[in-house]
Design a protein around this motif. Structure first.
Motif, PDB file in Angstrom:
ATOM      1  N   TRP A   1       0.815  -1.217   0.000  1.00  0.00           N
ATOM      2  CA  TRP A   1       0.000   0.000   0.000  1.00  0.00           C
ATOM      3  C   TRP A   1       0.846   1.264   0.000  1.00  0.00           C
ATOM      4  O   TRP A   1       0.411   2.306  -0.507  1.00  0.00           O
ATOM      5  N   LEU A   2       2.051   1.183   0.514  1.00  0.00           N
ATOM      6  CA  LEU A   2       2.975   2.312   0.364  1.00  0.00           C
ATOM      7  C   LEU A   2       3.232   2.569  -1.115  1.00  0.00           C
ATOM      8  O   LEU A   2       3.225   3.720  -1.578  1.00  0.00           O
ATOM      9  N   GLY A   3       3.446   1.501  -1.871  1.00  0.00           N
ATOM     10  CA  GLY A   3       3.623   1.649  -3.318  1.00  0.00           C
ATOM     11  C   GLY A   3       2.391   2.199  -3.995  1.00  0.00           C
ATOM     12  O   GLY A   3       2.474   3.080  -4.859  1.00  0.00           O
ATOM     13  N   ARG A   4       1.216   1.703  -3.608  1.00  0.00           N
ATOM     14  CA  ARG A   4      -0.025   2.161  -4.242  1.00  0.00           C
ATOM     15  C   ARG A   4      -0.315   3.617  -3.916  1.00  0.00           C
ATOM     16  O   ARG A   4      -0.621   4.415  -4.805  1.00  0.00           O
ATOM     17  N   TYR A   5      -0.237   3.974  -2.641  1.00  0.00           N
ATOM     18  CA  TYR A   5      -0.576   5.350  -2.258  1.00  0.00           C
ATOM     19  C   TYR A   5       0.427   6.357  -2.800  1.00  0.00           C
ATOM     20  O   TYR A   5       0.047   7.465  -3.203  1.00  0.00           O
ATOM     21  N   SER A   6       1.703   6.010  -2.813  1.00  0.00           N
ATOM     22  CA  SER A   6       2.691   6.955  -3.351  1.00  0.00           C
ATOM     23  C   SER A   6       2.460   7.176  -4.843  1.00  0.00           C
ATOM     24  O   SER A   6       2.577   8.305  -5.344  1.00  0.00           O
ATOM     25  N   GLU A   7       2.093   6.120  -5.556  1.00  0.00           N
ATOM     26  CA  GLU A   7       1.764   6.268  -6.984  1.00  0.00           C
ATOM     27  C   GLU A   7       0.496   7.089  -7.166  1.00  0.00           C
ATOM     28  O   GLU A   7       0.400   7.907  -8.091  1.00  0.00           O
TER      29      GLU A   7
ATOM     30  N   ASN B   1     -11.025  13.322   3.071  1.00  0.00           N
ATOM     31  CA  ASN B   1     -11.727  12.749   1.921  1.00  0.00           C
ATOM     32  C   ASN B   1     -10.834  11.732   1.215  1.00  0.00           C
ATOM     33  O   ASN B   1      -9.779  12.095   0.689  1.00  0.00           O
ATOM     34  N   PRO B   2     -11.230  10.454   1.190  1.00  0.00           N
ATOM     35  CA  PRO B   2     -10.386   9.416   0.561  1.00  0.00           C
ATOM     36  C   PRO B   2     -10.111   9.645  -0.921  1.00  0.00           C
ATOM     37  O   PRO B   2      -9.221   9.004  -1.481  1.00  0.00           O
ATOM     38  N   GLU B   3     -10.859  10.556  -1.556  1.00  0.00           N
ATOM     39  CA  GLU B   3     -10.666  10.816  -2.986  1.00  0.00           C
ATOM     40  C   GLU B   3      -9.565  11.840  -3.249  1.00  0.00           C
ATOM     41  O   GLU B   3      -9.221  12.072  -4.413  1.00  0.00           O
ATOM     42  N   THR B   4      -9.007  12.446  -2.215  1.00  0.00           N
ATOM     43  CA  THR B   4      -8.049  13.537  -2.436  1.00  0.00           C
ATOM     44  C   THR B   4      -6.598  13.060  -2.383  1.00  0.00           C
ATOM     45  O   THR B   4      -6.279  12.004  -1.848  1.00  0.00           O
ATOM     46  N   ILE B   5      -5.749  13.899  -2.926  1.00  0.00           N
ATOM     47  CA  ILE B   5      -4.323  13.603  -2.951  1.00  0.00           C
ATOM     48  C   ILE B   5      -3.727  13.674  -1.552  1.00  0.00           C
ATOM     49  O   ILE B   5      -2.879  12.846  -1.177  1.00  0.00           O
ATOM     50  N   SER B   6      -4.163  14.627  -0.751  1.00  0.00           N
ATOM     51  CA  SER B   6      -3.664  14.733   0.623  1.00  0.00           C
ATOM     52  C   SER B   6      -3.967  13.479   1.428  1.00  0.00           C
ATOM     53  O   SER B   6      -3.145  13.022   2.228  1.00  0.00           O
ATOM     54  N   TYR B   7      -5.136  12.917   1.241  1.00  0.00           N
ATOM     55  CA  TYR B   7      -5.498  11.678   1.939  1.00  0.00           C
ATOM     56  C   TYR B   7      -4.534  10.558   1.561  1.00  0.00           C
ATOM     57  O   TYR B   7      -4.032   9.835   2.425  1.00  0.00           O
ATOM     58  N   SER B   8      -4.265  10.401   0.262  1.00  0.00           N
ATOM     59  CA  SER B   8      -3.363   9.341  -0.193  1.00  0.00           C
ATOM     60  C   SER B   8      -1.959   9.541   0.354  1.00  0.00           C
ATOM     61  O   SER B   8      -1.294   8.568   0.747  1.00  0.00           O
ATOM     62  N   LEU B   9      -1.503  10.795   0.400  1.00  0.00           N
ATOM     63  CA  LEU B   9      -0.170  11.065   0.932  1.00  0.00           C
ATOM     64  C   LEU B   9      -0.111  10.752   2.423  1.00  0.00           C
ATOM     65  O   LEU B   9       0.884  10.189   2.912  1.00  0.00           O
ATOM     66  N   ALA B  10      -1.177  11.079   3.149  1.00  0.00           N
ATOM     67  CA  ALA B  10      -1.215  10.761   4.581  1.00  0.00           C
ATOM     68  C   ALA B  10      -1.168   9.252   4.811  1.00  0.00           C
ATOM     69  O   ALA B  10      -0.493   8.775   5.731  1.00  0.00           O
ATOM     70  N   ARG B  11      -1.847   8.481   3.966  1.00  0.00           N
ATOM     71  CA  ARG B  11      -1.815   7.026   4.120  1.00  0.00           C
ATOM     72  C   ARG B  11      -0.448   6.465   3.724  1.00  0.00           C
ATOM     73  O   ARG B  11       0.026   5.496   4.322  1.00  0.00           O
ATOM     74  N   ALA B  12       0.191   7.050   2.729  1.00  0.00           N
ATOM     75  CA  ALA B  12       1.566   6.638   2.393  1.00  0.00           C
ATOM     76  C   ALA B  12       2.478   6.873   3.588  1.00  0.00           C
ATOM     77  O   ALA B  12       3.307   6.021   3.938  1.00  0.00           O
TER      78      ALA B  12
ATOM     79  N   GLY C   1     -10.278  28.346  -6.736  1.00  0.00           N
ATOM     80  CA  GLY C   1     -11.453  28.242  -5.880  1.00  0.00           C
ATOM     81  C   GLY C   1     -11.379  27.093  -4.917  1.00  0.00           C
ATOM     82  O   GLY C   1     -10.487  26.246  -4.989  1.00  0.00           O
ATOM     83  N   ASP C   2     -12.344  27.037  -4.005  1.00  0.00           N
ATOM     84  CA  ASP C   2     -12.349  26.040  -2.951  1.00  0.00           C
ATOM     85  C   ASP C   2     -12.506  24.622  -3.495  1.00  0.00           C
ATOM     86  O   ASP C   2     -11.935  23.676  -2.958  1.00  0.00           O
ATOM     87  N   LYS C   3     -13.319  24.457  -4.550  1.00  0.00           N
ATOM     88  CA  LYS C   3     -13.528  23.121  -5.101  1.00  0.00           C
ATOM     89  C   LYS C   3     -12.220  22.512  -5.577  1.00  0.00           C
ATOM     90  O   LYS C   3     -11.930  21.338  -5.319  1.00  0.00           O
ATOM     91  N   ALA C   4     -11.411  23.296  -6.276  1.00  0.00           N
ATOM     92  CA  ALA C   4     -10.117  22.810  -6.758  1.00  0.00           C
ATOM     93  C   ALA C   4      -9.193  22.473  -5.590  1.00  0.00           C
ATOM     94  O   ALA C   4      -8.507  21.457  -5.594  1.00  0.00           O
ATOM     95  N   LYS C   5      -9.196  23.328  -4.576  1.00  0.00           N
ATOM     96  CA  LYS C   5      -8.331  23.089  -3.429  1.00  0.00           C
ATOM     97  C   LYS C   5      -8.755  21.844  -2.658  1.00  0.00           C
ATOM     98  O   LYS C   5      -7.912  21.061  -2.203  1.00  0.00           O
ATOM     99  N   ASN C   6     -10.055  21.648  -2.513  1.00  0.00           N
ATOM    100  CA  ASN C   6     -10.540  20.482  -1.781  1.00  0.00           C
ATOM    101  C   ASN C   6     -10.200  19.180  -2.485  1.00  0.00           C
ATOM    102  O   ASN C   6      -9.981  18.151  -1.847  1.00  0.00           O
ATOM    103  N   LEU C   7     -10.133  19.202  -3.809  1.00  0.00           N
ATOM    104  CA  LEU C   7      -9.737  18.019  -4.564  1.00  0.00           C
ATOM    105  C   LEU C   7      -8.330  17.574  -4.186  1.00  0.00           C
ATOM    106  O   LEU C   7      -8.010  16.389  -4.206  1.00  0.00           O
ATOM    107  N   CYS C   8      -7.523  18.520  -3.801  1.00  0.00           N
ATOM    108  CA  CYS C   8      -6.141  18.221  -3.451  1.00  0.00           C
ATOM    109  C   CYS C   8      -5.921  18.127  -1.943  1.00  0.00           C
ATOM    110  O   CYS C   8      -5.204  17.259  -1.474  1.00  0.00           O
ATOM    111  N   PHE C   9      -6.545  18.993  -1.171  1.00  0.00           N
ATOM    112  CA  PHE C   9      -6.113  19.222   0.208  1.00  0.00           C
ATOM    113  C   PHE C   9      -7.029  18.691   1.305  1.00  0.00           C
ATOM    114  O   PHE C   9      -6.643  18.755   2.469  1.00  0.00           O
ATOM    115  N   ASP C  10      -8.189  18.199   0.996  1.00  0.00           N
ATOM    116  CA  ASP C  10      -9.091  17.728   2.036  1.00  0.00           C
ATOM    117  C   ASP C  10      -8.654  16.347   2.515  1.00  0.00           C
ATOM    118  O   ASP C  10      -9.013  15.321   1.945  1.00  0.00           O
ATOM    119  N   GLU C  11      -7.878  16.307   3.605  1.00  0.00           N
ATOM    120  CA  GLU C  11      -7.264  15.061   4.062  1.00  0.00           C
ATOM    121  C   GLU C  11      -8.284  14.062   4.595  1.00  0.00           C
ATOM    122  O   GLU C  11      -7.993  12.870   4.705  1.00  0.00           O
TER     123      GLU C  11
END
Length: 209
Positions: free
Chosen positions: A23-29, A57-68, A45-55
């Protein structure tokens, strides 16, 4: 199901840590490809930021980085402190991006740190099984993401070839019939992306390891 491949030497690498490496491999990818494919102006806008930064939300990049990061910190003995430090730096830059009015530069540093993490893992991790499991997670995630995104058929075929080469080197048991089916799907003129996603997500069952 026809599981094949060698079984990990559990005295060296536990099933739990094997799964964490995967999962380290999956989340980092997921972080790497997610950021590279992000075509939004994050300052718009907020929608764009939330796509990246809402930790949360499992759909965001920040969430994946936190799990990595969660997986990497437990695996420090397996991957080495220097390798782990690049995940730490990626988290630091993600927080910088969230605070910044112009987040694109720190987000580029997140991408760079994830790439450096993979390079350091190749250089530092002596256990070939541990290295191979991280790379397998990366390849499975890439096939999955490319199939879900608007990636070209040849890109998906290339990643399936790489996955096929990698999976036999991990020491994990895997479903050999699904690997065969993936390669059959890759040969089709109009590849069935949903079928590829279904097959690639079922290649490894850690309960069988």
């Amino acid at each position: 199901m026809g599981y094949d491949g060698g079984k990990i030497n559990m005295s060296i690498l536990s099933r739990e840590n094997s799964e964490r490496l995967f999962w380290l491999g999956r989340y980092s990818e997921r972080v790497y490809t997610g950021l590279r494919s992000l075509e939004l102006d994050l300052s718009a806008g907020d929608k764009a930021k939330n796509l990246c930064f809402d930790e949360a939300n499992p759909e965001t990049i920040s969430y994946s980085l936190a799990r990595a990061y969660d997986n990497a910190i437990v695996l420090r003995d397996e991957i080495g402190t220097e390798t782990f430090s690049y995940i730490q730096m990626a988290v630091y830059e993600m927080k910088n991006a969230q605070r910044s009015g112009t987040p694109l530069m720190p987000l580029q540093k997140v991408i760079d740190n994830i790439a450096a993490f993979w390079g350091m893992a190749d250089d530092i991790i002596e256990d070939e099984h541990a290295r191979g499991i991280i790379k397998l997670g990366k390849r499975i995630e890439r096939v999955d993401l490319y199939s879900r995104m608007n990636s070209g058929s040849e890109e998906i075929r290339r990643e399936i070839r790489r996955l096929t080469y990698r999976i036999a080197k991990t020491g994990l048991r895997y479903d050999a019939e699904r690997v065969k089916r993936l390669n059959e799907l890759a040969k089709e003129t109009n590849i069935n992306r949903q079928e590829i996603i279904k097959e690639v997500e079922s290649l490894i069952n850690f309960e069988e390891i």
